[in-house]
Enzyme design. Structure first.
Site, short mmCIF file in Angstrom:
data_model
loop_
_atom_site.label_atom_id
_atom_site.label_comp_id
_atom_site.label_asym_id
_atom_site.label_seq_id
_atom_site.Cartn_x
_atom_site.Cartn_y
_atom_site.Cartn_z
N HIS A 153 -20.27 -1.07 -15.06
CA HIS A 153 -20.28 0.39 -15.20
C HIS A 153 -18.87 0.82 -14.79
O HIS A 153 -18.54 0.84 -13.61
CB HIS A 153 -21.34 1.06 -14.32
CG HIS A 153 -21.36 2.55 -14.51
ND1 HIS A 153 -22.36 3.20 -15.18
CD2 HIS A 153 -20.45 3.49 -14.17
CE1 HIS A 153 -22.08 4.49 -15.24
NE2 HIS A 153 -20.92 4.71 -14.63
N ASP A 178 -27.67 2.13 -24.05
CA ASP A 178 -27.80 2.83 -22.76
C ASP A 178 -28.92 3.86 -22.84
O ASP A 178 -28.88 4.87 -22.12
CB ASP A 178 -26.48 3.48 -22.34
CG ASP A 178 -26.45 3.82 -20.86
OD1 ASP A 178 -27.27 3.27 -20.10
OD2 ASP A 178 -25.60 4.66 -20.46
N HIS A 220 -32.21 0.76 -20.56
CA HIS A 220 -32.99 1.10 -19.35
C HIS A 220 -34.45 1.25 -19.75
O HIS A 220 -34.79 2.08 -20.59
CB HIS A 220 -32.50 2.42 -18.75
CG HIS A 220 -31.09 2.35 -18.27
ND1 HIS A 220 -30.76 1.96 -16.99
CD2 HIS A 220 -29.91 2.56 -18.91
CE1 HIS A 220 -29.43 1.97 -16.86
NE2 HIS A 220 -28.90 2.31 -18.01
N LYS A 256 -24.92 -7.10 -13.32
CA LYS A 256 -24.42 -5.75 -13.55
C LYS A 256 -23.70 -5.22 -12.32
O LYS A 256 -24.27 -5.20 -11.22
CB LYS A 256 -25.59 -4.82 -13.90
CG LYS A 256 -25.21 -3.35 -14.13
CD LYS A 256 -24.38 -3.15 -15.39
CE LYS A 256 -23.85 -1.73 -15.49
NZ LYS A 256 -24.79 -0.81 -16.11
N HIS A 285 -20.86 0.71 -22.20
CA HIS A 285 -20.83 2.11 -22.67
C HIS A 285 -19.45 2.76 -22.54
O HIS A 285 -19.28 3.76 -21.85
CB HIS A 285 -21.88 2.96 -21.96
CG HIS A 285 -22.02 2.77 -20.47
ND1 HIS A 285 -20.96 2.82 -19.62
CD2 HIS A 285 -23.12 2.54 -19.71
CE1 HIS A 285 -21.40 2.61 -18.39
NE2 HIS A 285 -22.69 2.43 -18.42
N HIS A 344 -27.72 -3.09 -23.94
CA HIS A 344 -27.70 -2.27 -22.70
C HIS A 344 -28.85 -1.28 -22.79
O HIS A 344 -28.78 -0.29 -23.53
CB HIS A 344 -26.37 -1.53 -22.56
CG HIS A 344 -26.25 -0.75 -21.29
ND1 HIS A 344 -25.16 -0.86 -20.46
CD2 HIS A 344 -27.08 0.15 -20.70
CE1 HIS A 344 -25.31 -0.06 -19.42
NE2 HIS A 344 -26.47 0.57 -19.55
#
Ligand code: DOR
Ligand code: ZN
Length: 344
Positions: free
Chosen positions: A137, A248, A16, A100, A175, A14
């Site tokens: 999420h 994350d 970004h 996602k 997460h 995971h």
């Protein structure tokens, strides 16, 4: 005392990376330690189609430092307009590894996410059929639900109904931050796993709020009480195949973190492996670090384990306090404890 630890090269399930200059600035922080990463699609505009994902993958590969050995594993951002056939084509082409789900409004760039979960049932059915995981999420966005309860309420109101409607769907609870989520994974052995971030193994909500507000510790889902952090540490260090690393790591410039309405995200790509080694050593579980960081993720995603290795040595790590980017500095997560392991 153990002095070195060699594990299969880890992956980040995971991550970004953003785009443009920010992508170029942060990508080296990940690709020096990690072989692969599941790339989050919450760009502006989001990565919603096979064509978007292919173009984004090409921009990531183009931004890789010369000689880097790193494979981005692409995802699509689920909207109420997502076409099941486009998802199936992207999966069949080997381009995407997950879809996602952001509840609309839950976090950074989630405005295009899902409000009415009935409107994505056909996509989820197709994903169950083809074995493509859904990454969630896991927070509801209702204004009347306390932010510290939003993960637990999501499990009851959204996730469990989705899993009952689509029992064959592979789901990764991303997460996770609560013992409720750990318990849910443990109680549901079929088709379910969870990622745990580096920072949620280290901080609880006191770190954010006691003795002055610390914007660099603010992320979503927000860190919870100590008892939840302890549940996450027990799960991560257990060796249980259903729990694996998803950092994350989420770069925001200091300027955007320190606004009156600051952005959510902790940037941990730089020092994650040092922090994890510290945490696993504290839990007397260094033997399980490889399972968490390198073995359990590929097993769930049906991918091979990396052939290469990464070695940690018991030495104080040296890493920068921030990463310079053309948009401004990005602060590296402060683990608030001495670290004793370096990546060789
Ligand atoms: O803290 C977070 N930052 N949580 C998310 O869900 C999104 C991420 C980001 O994109 O900055
Ligand atoms: Zn994220």
């Amino acid at each position: 005392m153990t002095k070195t630890l060699t594990i299969r090269r880890p992956d980040d399930w995971h991550l970004h990376l953003r785009d443009g200059e920010m992508l170029r600035a942060v990508l080296p922080q990940t690709c020096t330690h990690f072989a692969r990463a599941i790339i989050m699609p919450n760009l502006v505009p989001p990565v919603v189609s096979m064509a978007d994902a292919a173009a984004y993958r090409d921009r990531i590969v183009d931004a890789l430092p010369t000689g880097a050995d790193f494979t981005p594993l692409m995802t699509l951002y689920l909207t109420e307009d997502t076409d099941p056939e486009d998802v199936a084509s992207a999966h069949a082409a080997g381009l995407i590894h997950a879809v996602k789900l952001y509840p609309a409004g839950a976090t950074t760039n989630s405005a295009s996410g899902v409000s009415n979960f009935d409107n994505v049932a056909q996509v989820l059915e197709k994903m169950a059929e083809i074995g493509l995981p859904l990454c969630t999420h896991g927070e509801v966005t209702d204004a009347d639900v306390d932010i510290f309860d939003r993960e637990a309420v999501f499990i009851d109101r959204v996730l469990d109904p989705i899993r009952r409607n689509h029992p064959a769907l592979l789901v990764v609870m991303e997460h996770i931050t609560t013992s409720n989520a750990v318990d849910y994974v443990n109680a549901n052995p079929e088709n379910l796993a969870a990622t745990i971030t580096t920072h949620h193994l280290v901080i609880n909500r006191n770190h954010i709020l006691a003795g002055g507000i610390k914007p660099h510790y603010y992320c979503l889902p927000v860190a919870k009480r100590e008892e939840h952090r302890l549940a996450l540490r027990a799960a991560a260090t257990s060796g249980d195949a259903r729990f694996f690393l998803g950092t994350d790591s989420a770069p925001h410039t200091d300027e955007n973190k320190l606004l009156p309405c600051g952005c959510a995200g902790c940037f941990t790509a730089t020092n994650t492996m040092s922090i994890l080694a510290e945490v696993f050593e504290q839990e007397d579980a260094l033997d399980n670090l490889e399972a968490f960081a390198s073995l359990n993720g590929p097993r769930f995603y049906g991918l091979p384990i990396n052939e290469t290795t990464l070695t940690l040595v018991r030495e104080t790590p040296d890493y920068p306090g921030h990463i310079d980017t053309p948009d401004g500095p990005v602060t590296v997560f402060d683990p608030a404890m001495p670290l004793n392991w370096s990546v060789k």
